[in-house]
Design a protein around this motif. Structure first.
Motif, PDB file in Angstrom:
ATOM      1  N   GLY A 117       0.728  -1.252  -0.058  1.00 48.63           N
ATOM      2  CA  GLY A 117       0.023   0.052   0.010  1.00 48.63           C
ATOM      3  C   GLY A 117       0.728   1.379  -0.024  1.00 48.63           C
ATOM      4  N   ALA A 118       2.188   1.173  -0.355  1.00 50.40           N
ATOM      5  CA  ALA A 118       3.014   2.489  -0.229  1.00 50.40           C
ATOM      6  C   ALA A 118       2.652   3.189  -1.508  1.00 50.40           C
ATOM      7  CB  ALA A 118       4.390   1.930   0.005  1.00 50.40           C
ATOM      8  N   MET A 119       2.534   2.659  -2.803  1.00 48.49           N
ATOM      9  CA  MET A 119       2.620   3.058  -4.093  1.00 48.49           C
ATOM     10  C   MET A 119       1.357   2.683  -4.794  1.00 48.49           C
ATOM     11  SD  MET A 119       5.764   4.445  -6.319  1.00 48.49           S
ATOM     12  CE  MET A 119       5.258   5.530  -7.839  1.00 48.49           C
ATOM     13  N   TYR A 120       0.689   3.424  -5.434  1.00 51.66           N
ATOM     14  CA  TYR A 120      -0.427   3.083  -6.203  1.00 51.66           C
ATOM     15  C   TYR A 120      -0.201   3.499  -7.649  1.00 51.66           C
ATOM     16  CZ  TYR A 120      -2.697   1.235  -2.152  1.00 51.66           C
ATOM     17  OH  TYR A 120      -3.019   0.573  -1.003  1.00 51.66           O
ATOM     18  N   GLU A 121      -1.015   2.984  -8.888  1.00 54.92           N
ATOM     19  CA  GLU A 121      -1.159   3.613 -10.068  1.00 54.92           C
ATOM     20  C   GLU A 121      -2.560   3.529 -10.279  1.00 54.92           C
ATOM     21  OE1 GLU A 121       1.014   2.248 -13.808  1.00 54.92           O
ATOM     22  OE2 GLU A 121      -0.741   1.017 -14.223  1.00 54.92           O
ATOM     23  N   ILE A 122      -3.107   4.630 -10.580  1.00 49.58           N
ATOM     24  CA  ILE A 122      -4.340   4.961 -10.732  1.00 49.58           C
ATOM     25  C   ILE A 122      -4.891   5.761 -12.337  1.00 49.58           C
ATOM     26  CG2 ILE A 122      -6.234   6.738 -10.046  1.00 49.58           C
ATOM     27  CD1 ILE A 122      -4.694   6.889  -7.365  1.00 49.58           C
ATOM     28  N   LYS A 123      -5.589   4.694 -12.701  1.00 47.94           N
ATOM     29  CA  LYS A 123      -6.187   5.118 -14.253  1.00 47.94           C
ATOM     30  C   LYS A 123      -7.547   5.548 -13.911  1.00 47.94           C
ATOM     31  CE  LYS A 123      -2.767   2.380 -16.523  1.00 47.94           C
ATOM     32  NZ  LYS A 123      -2.613   1.352 -17.271  1.00 47.94           N
TER      33      LYS A 123
ATOM     34  N   LEU B  38      -7.795  12.237  -2.854  1.00 53.27           N
ATOM     35  CA  LEU B  38      -7.307  11.210  -2.065  1.00 53.27           C
ATOM     36  C   LEU B  38      -6.432  11.918  -1.030  1.00 53.27           C
ATOM     37  CD1 LEU B  38      -6.345   8.691  -5.021  1.00 53.27           C
ATOM     38  CD2 LEU B  38      -8.048   8.648  -3.336  1.00 53.27           C
ATOM     39  N   LYS B  39      -6.705  13.234  -0.693  1.00 60.28           N
ATOM     40  CA  LYS B  39      -5.983  13.879   0.257  1.00 60.28           C
ATOM     41  C   LYS B  39      -5.727  13.216   1.626  1.00 60.28           C
ATOM     42  CE  LYS B  39      -7.899  17.316   2.229  1.00 60.28           C
ATOM     43  NZ  LYS B  39      -8.804  18.699   2.470  1.00 60.28           N
ATOM     44  N   GLU B  40      -6.432  12.556   2.231  1.00 63.89           N
ATOM     45  CA  GLU B  40      -6.314  11.756   3.298  1.00 63.89           C
ATOM     46  C   GLU B  40      -5.396  10.460   3.214  1.00 63.89           C
ATOM     47  OE1 GLU B  40      -6.912  12.623   6.442  1.00 63.89           O
ATOM     48  OE2 GLU B  40      -7.337  14.595   5.432  1.00 63.89           O
ATOM     49  N   GLU B  41      -5.864   9.733   2.011  1.00 63.19           N
ATOM     50  CA  GLU B  41      -5.370   8.487   1.929  1.00 63.19           C
ATOM     51  C   GLU B  41      -3.741   8.738   1.604  1.00 63.19           C
ATOM     52  OE1 GLU B  41      -8.254   9.635   0.876  1.00 63.19           O
ATOM     53  OE2 GLU B  41      -9.544   8.022   1.737  1.00 63.19           O
ATOM     54  N   ILE B  42      -3.511   9.572   0.845  1.00 62.80           N
ATOM     55  CA  ILE B  42      -1.937  10.188   0.180  1.00 62.80           C
ATOM     56  C   ILE B  42      -0.983  10.443   1.418  1.00 62.80           C
ATOM     57  CG2 ILE B  42      -0.736  11.867  -0.712  1.00 62.80           C
ATOM     58  CD1 ILE B  42      -2.824  12.335  -2.673  1.00 62.80           C
ATOM     59  N   LYS B  43      -1.895  10.515   2.821  1.00 62.96           N
ATOM     60  CA  LYS B  43      -0.838  10.754   4.034  1.00 62.96           C
ATOM     61  C   LYS B  43       0.071   9.667   4.183  1.00 62.96           C
ATOM     62  CE  LYS B  43      -3.710  14.513   5.893  1.00 62.96           C
ATOM     63  NZ  LYS B  43      -4.677  14.826   6.948  1.00 62.96           N
ATOM     64  N   GLY B  44      -0.455   8.320   3.923  1.00 59.17           N
ATOM     65  CA  GLY B  44      -0.063   7.235   4.049  1.00 59.17           C
ATOM     66  C   GLY B  44       0.668   6.492   2.954  1.00 59.17           C
ATOM     67  N   MET B  45       0.950   7.225   2.238  1.00 58.82           N
ATOM     68  CA  MET B  45       1.504   6.433   0.777  1.00 58.82           C
ATOM     69  C   MET B  45       2.833   7.129   0.408  1.00 58.82           C
ATOM     70  SD  MET B  45      -1.693   6.802  -1.865  1.00 58.82           S
ATOM     71  CE  MET B  45      -3.406   6.308  -1.748  1.00 58.82           C
ATOM     72  N   HIS B  46       3.666   6.223  -0.376  1.00 60.30           N
ATOM     73  CA  HIS B  46       4.976   6.816  -0.507  1.00 60.30           C
ATOM     74  C   HIS B  46       4.696   7.722  -1.986  1.00 60.30           C
ATOM     75  CE1 HIS B  46       9.139   7.105  -1.384  1.00 60.30           C
ATOM     76  NE2 HIS B  46       9.015   6.226  -2.678  1.00 60.30           N
ATOM     77  N   GLY B  47       3.947   7.193  -2.658  1.00 61.30           N
ATOM     78  CA  GLY B  47       3.622   7.776  -4.128  1.00 61.30           C
ATOM     79  C   GLY B  47       2.597   7.463  -5.071  1.00 61.30           C
TER      80      GLY B  47
END
Length: 110
Positions: free
Chosen positions: A63-69, A91-100
């Motif tokens: 869950g550190a990095m996602y590809e979104i289409k 995705l403002k809140e979800e991005i806080k826990g992501m790397h990219g």
């Protein structure tokens, strides 16, 4: 095309990036991770006119990095950077826990 054999599939079942073998096998057959489902749900809520949304965890399932289409009429007449800003804001809140993120946006072709 040659028939599939267990020897040919062996590299698929080897450990990669220190993930447990059971997890790797599960990920091969799972439809979506919890993170992918959560991000997809948020995007569907924020972009109700989207005609296509695909979220892929490209970090090996952690869950550190996602590809979104995402394809939506809401991107019409907006520059690519503005479209990406809309996705980032959604995705403002979800991005806080992501790397990219890798974001690909498009407008439906009629």
């Amino acid at each position: 095309m040659a028939a599939w054999s267990p020897a040919a599939g062996a590299p698929l079942f080897q450990r990669s990036r220190r993930l447990p073998l059971v997890y790797c096998v599960h990920r091969l057959f799972a439809s979506q991770t919890e993170g992918e489902l959560k991000v997809t749900e948020v995007l569907r809520e924020k972009f109700p006119r989207a005609t296509a949304i695909k979220v892929t965890d490209i970090s090996g399932g952690c869950g550190a990095m996602y590809e979104i289409k995402i394809e939506s009429e809401e991107f019409k007449e907006k520059r690519t950077v503005q479209q990406h800003q809309m996705v980032n804001q959604a995705l403002k809140e979800e991005i806080k826990g992501m790397h990219g993120l890798r974001i690909f946006t498009s407008i439906p072709k009629h």
